[in-house]
Each structure stands twice: as C-alpha cells, then as structure tokens.
Design a protein around this motif. Structure first.
Motif, PDB file in Angstrom:
ATOM      1  N   LEU A 124       0.826  -1.208   0.000  1.00  0.00           N
ATOM      2  CA  LEU A 124       0.000   0.000   0.000  1.00  0.00           C
ATOM      3  C   LEU A 124       0.861   1.259   0.000  1.00  0.00           C
ATOM      4  CD1 LEU A 124      -2.621   1.574   0.324  1.00  0.00           C
ATOM      5  CD2 LEU A 124      -2.617   0.984   2.754  1.00  0.00           C
ATOM      6  N   ILE A 125       1.898   1.273   0.817  1.00  0.00           N
ATOM      7  CA  ILE A 125       2.785   2.446   0.887  1.00  0.00           C
ATOM      8  C   ILE A 125       3.435   2.699  -0.472  1.00  0.00           C
ATOM      9  CG2 ILE A 125       4.907   3.351   1.919  1.00  0.00           C
ATOM     10  CD1 ILE A 125       4.107   1.617   4.432  1.00  0.00           C
ATOM     11  N   ARG A 126       3.888   1.648  -1.132  1.00  0.00           N
ATOM     12  CA  ARG A 126       4.512   1.806  -2.449  1.00  0.00           C
ATOM     13  C   ARG A 126       3.540   2.457  -3.428  1.00  0.00           C
ATOM     14  NH1 ARG A 126       8.207  -3.484  -3.738  1.00  0.00           N
ATOM     15  NH2 ARG A 126       8.650  -4.121  -1.602  1.00  0.00           N
ATOM     16  N   GLY A 127       2.301   1.968  -3.424  1.00  0.00           N
ATOM     17  CA  GLY A 127       1.312   2.522  -4.340  1.00  0.00           C
ATOM     18  C   GLY A 127       0.989   3.966  -4.035  1.00  0.00           C
ATOM     19  N   ILE A 128       0.847   4.285  -2.751  1.00  0.00           N
ATOM     20  CA  ILE A 128       0.540   5.663  -2.358  1.00  0.00           C
ATOM     21  C   ILE A 128       1.653   6.610  -2.793  1.00  0.00           C
ATOM     22  CG2 ILE A 128       0.387   7.197  -0.350  1.00  0.00           C
ATOM     23  CD1 ILE A 128      -1.270   5.085   1.038  1.00  0.00           C
ATOM     24  N   MET A 129       2.887   6.209  -2.581  1.00  0.00           N
ATOM     25  CA  MET A 129       4.009   7.076  -2.946  1.00  0.00           C
ATOM     26  C   MET A 129       4.061   7.317  -4.458  1.00  0.00           C
ATOM     27  SD  MET A 129       5.618   8.189  -0.251  1.00  0.00           S
ATOM     28  CE  MET A 129       3.920   8.486   0.254  1.00  0.00           C
ATOM     29  N   GLN A 130       3.722   6.301  -5.231  1.00  0.00           N
ATOM     30  CA  GLN A 130       3.660   6.481  -6.683  1.00  0.00           C
ATOM     31  C   GLN A 130       2.528   7.423  -7.058  1.00  0.00           C
ATOM     32  OE1 GLN A 130       5.658   5.402  -9.309  1.00  0.00           O
ATOM     33  NE2 GLN A 130       4.328   6.800 -10.427  1.00  0.00           N
ATOM     34  N   TYR A 131       1.387   7.278  -6.387  1.00  0.00           N
ATOM     35  CA  TYR A 131       0.216   8.101  -6.696  1.00  0.00           C
ATOM     36  C   TYR A 131       0.485   9.582  -6.412  1.00  0.00           C
ATOM     37  CZ  TYR A 131      -4.625   9.745  -6.721  1.00  0.00           C
ATOM     38  OH  TYR A 131      -5.791  10.431  -6.993  1.00  0.00           O
ATOM     39  N   PHE A 190      -1.964   3.769 -13.771  1.00  0.00           N
ATOM     40  CA  PHE A 190      -2.856   3.675 -14.919  1.00  0.00           C
ATOM     41  C   PHE A 190      -4.311   3.367 -14.554  1.00  0.00           C
ATOM     42  CE2 PHE A 190       1.372   2.728 -16.660  1.00  0.00           C
ATOM     43  CZ  PHE A 190       1.406   3.652 -17.705  1.00  0.00           C
ATOM     44  N   TYR A 191      -4.529   2.837 -13.354  1.00  0.00           N
ATOM     45  CA  TYR A 191      -5.903   2.485 -12.976  1.00  0.00           C
ATOM     46  C   TYR A 191      -6.070   2.701 -11.479  1.00  0.00           C
ATOM     47  CZ  TYR A 191     -10.303  -0.136 -13.774  1.00  0.00           C
ATOM     48  OH  TYR A 191     -11.623  -0.510 -13.918  1.00  0.00           O
ATOM     49  N   PRO A 192      -5.986   3.956 -11.022  1.00  0.00           N
ATOM     50  CA  PRO A 192      -6.052   4.209  -9.575  1.00  0.00           C
ATOM     51  C   PRO A 192      -7.373   3.772  -8.953  1.00  0.00           C
ATOM     52  CG  PRO A 192      -6.228   6.258 -10.830  1.00  0.00           C
ATOM     53  CD  PRO A 192      -5.811   5.197 -11.797  1.00  0.00           C
ATOM     54  N   GLU A 193      -8.457   3.776  -9.734  1.00  0.00           N
ATOM     55  CA  GLU A 193      -9.745   3.327  -9.198  1.00  0.00           C
ATOM     56  C   GLU A 193      -9.652   1.867  -8.739  1.00  0.00           C
ATOM     57  OE1 GLU A 193     -10.359   6.550 -12.227  1.00  0.00           O
ATOM     58  OE2 GLU A 193      -9.341   4.595 -12.240  1.00  0.00           O
ATOM     59  N   TRP A 194      -8.945   1.047  -9.541  1.00  0.00           N
ATOM     60  CA  TRP A 194      -8.788  -0.339  -9.119  1.00  0.00           C
ATOM     61  C   TRP A 194      -7.813  -0.448  -7.952  1.00  0.00           C
ATOM     62  CZ3 TRP A 194      -4.542  -3.550  -8.698  1.00  0.00           C
ATOM     63  CH2 TRP A 194      -4.850  -4.848  -8.265  1.00  0.00           C
ATOM     64  N   PHE A 195      -6.751   0.351  -7.950  1.00  0.00           N
ATOM     65  CA  PHE A 195      -5.778   0.268  -6.868  1.00  0.00           C
ATOM     66  C   PHE A 195      -6.442   0.519  -5.524  1.00  0.00           C
ATOM     67  CE2 PHE A 195      -2.864   2.282  -3.859  1.00  0.00           C
ATOM     68  CZ  PHE A 195      -1.914   1.288  -3.731  1.00  0.00           C
ATOM     69  N   PHE A 196      -7.288   1.547  -5.428  1.00  0.00           N
ATOM     70  CA  PHE A 196      -7.923   1.829  -4.144  1.00  0.00           C
ATOM     71  C   PHE A 196      -9.026   0.823  -3.823  1.00  0.00           C
ATOM     72  CE2 PHE A 196      -5.807   5.930  -4.892  1.00  0.00           C
ATOM     73  CZ  PHE A 196      -5.130   6.029  -3.683  1.00  0.00           C
ATOM     74  N   THR A 197      -9.541   0.128  -4.837  1.00  0.00           N
ATOM     75  CA  THR A 197     -10.396  -1.027  -4.586  1.00  0.00           C
ATOM     76  C   THR A 197      -9.578  -2.148  -3.952  1.00  0.00           C
ATOM     77  OG1 THR A 197     -11.867  -0.495  -6.437  1.00  0.00           O
ATOM     78  CG2 THR A 197     -11.860  -2.777  -5.687  1.00  0.00           C
ATOM     79  N   PHE A 198      -8.394  -2.391  -4.492  1.00  0.00           N
ATOM     80  CA  PHE A 198      -7.465  -3.370  -3.945  1.00  0.00           C
ATOM     81  C   PHE A 198      -7.123  -3.040  -2.495  1.00  0.00           C
ATOM     82  CE2 PHE A 198      -2.878  -3.678  -3.023  1.00  0.00           C
ATOM     83  CZ  PHE A 198      -2.700  -5.058  -2.986  1.00  0.00           C
ATOM     84  N   VAL A 199      -6.929  -1.760  -2.214  1.00  0.00           N
ATOM     85  CA  VAL A 199      -6.639  -1.315  -0.852  1.00  0.00           C
ATOM     86  C   VAL A 199      -7.759  -1.732   0.094  1.00  0.00           C
ATOM     87  CG1 VAL A 199      -6.401   0.718   0.624  1.00  0.00           C
ATOM     88  CG2 VAL A 199      -5.127   0.586  -1.533  1.00  0.00           C
ATOM     89  N   LEU A 200      -8.999  -1.456  -0.312  1.00  0.00           N
ATOM     90  CA  LEU A 200     -10.138  -1.837   0.521  1.00  0.00           C
ATOM     91  C   LEU A 200     -10.230  -3.352   0.685  1.00  0.00           C
ATOM     92  CD1 LEU A 200     -13.122   0.472  -0.509  1.00  0.00           C
ATOM     93  CD2 LEU A 200     -11.993   0.335   1.712  1.00  0.00           C
ATOM     94  N   GLY A 201      -9.881  -4.078  -0.373  1.00  0.00           N
ATOM     95  CA  GLY A 201      -9.916  -5.535  -0.305  1.00  0.00           C
ATOM     96  C   GLY A 201      -9.003  -6.088   0.769  1.00  0.00           C
ATOM     97  N   ASN A 254     -14.100   6.679 -17.300  1.00  0.00           N
ATOM     98  CA  ASN A 254     -14.701   6.372 -18.595  1.00  0.00           C
ATOM     99  C   ASN A 254     -15.503   5.074 -18.520  1.00  0.00           C
ATOM    100  OD1 ASN A 254     -13.002   4.026 -19.330  1.00  0.00           O
ATOM    101  ND2 ASN A 254     -11.343   5.523 -19.525  1.00  0.00           N
ATOM    102  N   LEU A 255     -16.312   4.841 -19.531  1.00  0.00           N
ATOM    103  CA  LEU A 255     -17.252   3.723 -19.534  1.00  0.00           C
ATOM    104  C   LEU A 255     -16.550   2.370 -19.391  1.00  0.00           C
ATOM    105  CD1 LEU A 255     -20.293   3.139 -19.836  1.00  0.00           C
ATOM    106  CD2 LEU A 255     -19.905   2.847 -22.289  1.00  0.00           C
ATOM    107  N   VAL A 256     -15.428   2.214 -20.078  1.00  0.00           N
ATOM    108  CA  VAL A 256     -14.708   0.940 -20.027  1.00  0.00           C
ATOM    109  C   VAL A 256     -14.213   0.667 -18.617  1.00  0.00           C
ATOM    110  CG1 VAL A 256     -12.682  -0.316 -20.844  1.00  0.00           C
ATOM    111  CG2 VAL A 256     -14.032   1.045 -22.450  1.00  0.00           C
ATOM    112  N   LYS A 257     -13.624   1.662 -17.974  1.00  0.00           N
ATOM    113  CA  LYS A 257     -13.122   1.490 -16.616  1.00  0.00           C
ATOM    114  C   LYS A 257     -14.249   1.156 -15.648  1.00  0.00           C
ATOM    115  CE  LYS A 257      -8.802   4.132 -16.258  1.00  0.00           C
ATOM    116  NZ  LYS A 257      -8.136   5.229 -15.529  1.00  0.00           N
ATOM    117  N   ARG A 258     -15.382   1.832 -15.789  1.00  0.00           N
ATOM    118  CA  ARG A 258     -16.499   1.594 -14.873  1.00  0.00           C
ATOM    119  C   ARG A 258     -17.033   0.176 -15.013  1.00  0.00           C
ATOM    120  NH1 ARG A 258     -18.495   6.522 -16.720  1.00  0.00           N
ATOM    121  NH2 ARG A 258     -20.374   5.514 -17.547  1.00  0.00           N
TER     122      ARG A 258
END
Length: 363
Positions: A124-131, A190-201, A254-258
C-alpha cells in the motif's frame, strides 16, 4: 468496550473505545476552527481526515510499552488461545486439542496475521508514494495520503515488532500477490480506481476480524489487544478515504473502466479476503490440521459462508453508491460468494459478530 488507557504522542491520557475508533475517520477533526472555508465535499472530507491524523495518531514505540511485564510473551499463557471471532478458534477440532497446542497454534496464527498485515501495508505504501508523485501543487490528496503512508509505516513497525516478540517464524503473505508486488506502482498510475479497490480488499477483512474480537470482549493477550486497538482506530481513516475516493472518482471514470471495475470490484474483494484471512499451507502442515477442517473454515459450511458475506456489507453499499452494482456486477458478487445485504451505515455490527459475542460471553 475497551477499558485500558491510551496515550497520545503528546503524553495526554485518554480513554479510547471501540466506538471512538470506528468514528475516528469520520469526525476526529470536525469542528476545527482553523480549517479554511471549503465548498467541495470531497476536499472537505480530506481536510477532516488530515486534521484527524494530526490530532489522533499513534507511534508504535511511544504508545505501546513493549517491555512492560504485562506485555511479556509467555508460551504457556492461555490468553494466546484463539478467540471465538477467529473461525478456527470455535471449530471442534481446535477445541479438542490439548491446551499447550491451542496456545502454540494461537501464537503462530496471530503472528502470521500481523506478518501478512506488514506485507500488505508495504504494498500500500509503495502505491501511495507512486500516486502522490504525480499530483499537482495544491491537491489536498497529497497531504492526506502522505499522512496515511506515515501511519502505515508505523503499522509495519508495530506488526513486525509483534511478530518478533512472539518469536514464530511465520511466512506472512504468500502466493500470487507476493509475486505481483512490483506491479502495484504500475496499477496505481494507470488504474487508480482499481488500486484503491485493492486497498479496501485488504483493509476490510482484517478490520472486520479485529472489530469482531474487540467487540466480543473476552480475554486476549494485552499486547495483541493494544496492537488491534491502534490498528482499528487509524484504519478507520484509511478506509474512509478509500470510500470517499471511489465514490467521487468512479462515476467520473470512462465507460470501459467503470464496467470493468463493476466485475473487478467483487473479484478483488474475494481474492484479498482469502489472502488476508486464510492461513498459508505451512500452517496446516506444521500443526497437522486436517484439510477437511480448513476447507470447512474457508469457506465450505453455511456458517463460514455467512461470515464471508458479512465482511463486505460496507463495500457492497459503496459499490451501489458508486454505480458499480450493474446487472453484470451483481452477478459477479454472487459468483464470488460475497453478495448479500448492504450495510445501513459504516461499521454496522453484523450477525456473525453478534454470534461471536454470545459465544465469548458463554465461554
């Protein structure tokens, strides 16, 4: 629910209850007179969470007295016997084992959960620092997420110190996710919406388990209890941010991501839950636990399936609020075995937690 007194980093004594902990992420900074006038609801939430991180945070070496006689780790201490909140702790096979083996299993199990937590927080820390690397000047996400990363660093120290004190040589995170760690920074870019979903997971299952243990009461080792108290209190903010982030950003994607996320959301929840909750194969081998027992526990019986579904009441509500409960999304939740009723409010006590509390009081 919690009787022990905690200390803030400034040394001010205060009593921290389970209700205080789950509210920390929502209102610990509410009412700050110094907060600037803010019109955007999301920015206001970030300001609240950031101020909360300043006003109520913990240091693992200031707020945990590791060398206290009370926290001494004794391999004959019955308080290491697994609580009823852990599915194994109430299984007939475990209860039939001699007391010394129950204690040894309990110590190994708790150490490995902390080791897994340390590994997850590292990712999680690695991802946050990149974000935050690419955030524009003035973006309020920078301040909050940097606070969160600092708190997660403290959690990694806290978890590893707990593992070291117990003394069990546990593996922690194993399998596919361990191999995919280097890709976390790519995913968040490239897909922060999924990353923060992963965080919640990763956050929701351990939060549910720890709240179940703390709400049930019962006698657990004070060192472990203190670690869980601190983790639950600060994770309330981290979970709150991930919810706010997804509620705001998913509808704008965008529609594809959703549409992709409507399916990835439950798949990710189930995947991460298994990584966090299910012990590694080394556990079964070390203690000669029958495979049939582990299969029942994760997740073959009606009781275990109900526990699995209850973990995700909050995020099912989040998925609906974010527009992810599409027909295909609902099917994915069902196929993953984690569909069900949504929570009416964040951290609503679940049926399995009530059962655990009753079993604990009856023990």
């Amino acid at each position: 629910m919690w009787d022990n007194v905690t200390k803030t980093p400034r040394g001010v004594a205060m009593t921290l209850s389970i209700d205080d902990a789950v509210k920390t992420g929502r209102d610990s900074a509410a009412g700050s007179e110094e907060a600037p006038a803010i019109n955007d609801e999301y920015t206001d939430a970030l300001q609240t969470l950031s101020e909360g991180s300043v006003r109520k945070h913990f240091d693992p070496y200031e707020d945990i007295d590791w060398d206290s006689p009370e926290f001494r780790v004794d391999p004959t201490d019955r308080r290491w016997i697994l609580p009823k909140a852990d599915p194994l702790g109430r299984h007939p096979w475990y209860l039939a084992q001699p007391e010394d083996k129950q204690i040894e299993i309990g110590m190994w199990r708790q150490a490995n959960i902390m080791r897994v937590g340390m590994h997850f927080e590292n990712v999680l820390i690695r991802g946050i620092m990149q974000y935050v690397w690419n955030l524009d000047n003035g973006n309020p996400e920078f301040r909050y997420l940097t606070h969160e990363a600092a708190e997660e660093c403290n959690h990694t120290q806290m978890f590893q110190e707990g593992v070291n004190r117990i003394g069990a040589d546990v593996p922690g995170m194993t399998g596919l996710l361990r191999k995919l760690v280097p890709f976390a920074e790519i995913a968040v870019k490239f897909y922060p919406e999924w990353f923060f979903t992963f965080v919640l997971g990763g956050e929701e299952p351990i939060d549910h388990l720890q709240k179940s243990i703390l709400r049930a009461g019962g006698e657990i080792h004070p060192m472990l209890e203190r670690v869980m108290q601190i983790h639950v209190a600060e994770e309330a903010r981290h979970i709150s941010f991930a919810h706010k982030y997804l509620e705001r950003n998913v509808p704008q994607a965008n529609l594809v991501k959703r549409h992709l996320l409507s399916v990835l959301f439950p798949v990710t929840m189930r995947w991460m839950c298994d990584i966090i909750i299910i012990p590694p194969k080394e556990f079964g081998e070390k203690f000669d636990i029958p495979k049939s027992v582990l299969k029942e526990l994760y997740w073959d019986t009606d009781e275990s399936k109900e526990t699995l579904r209850n973990i995700f009441g909050d995020v099912r509500a989040l998925a609906r609020h974010s527009g992810l409960m599409t027909p295909v999304g609902k099917l994915a939740w069902k196929l993953c075995g984690i569909g069900g009723r949504e929570s009416r409010f964040r951290s609503e006590p679940t049926a399995d937690q009530t059962i655990v509390a009753n079993l604990t009081r009856a023990a």
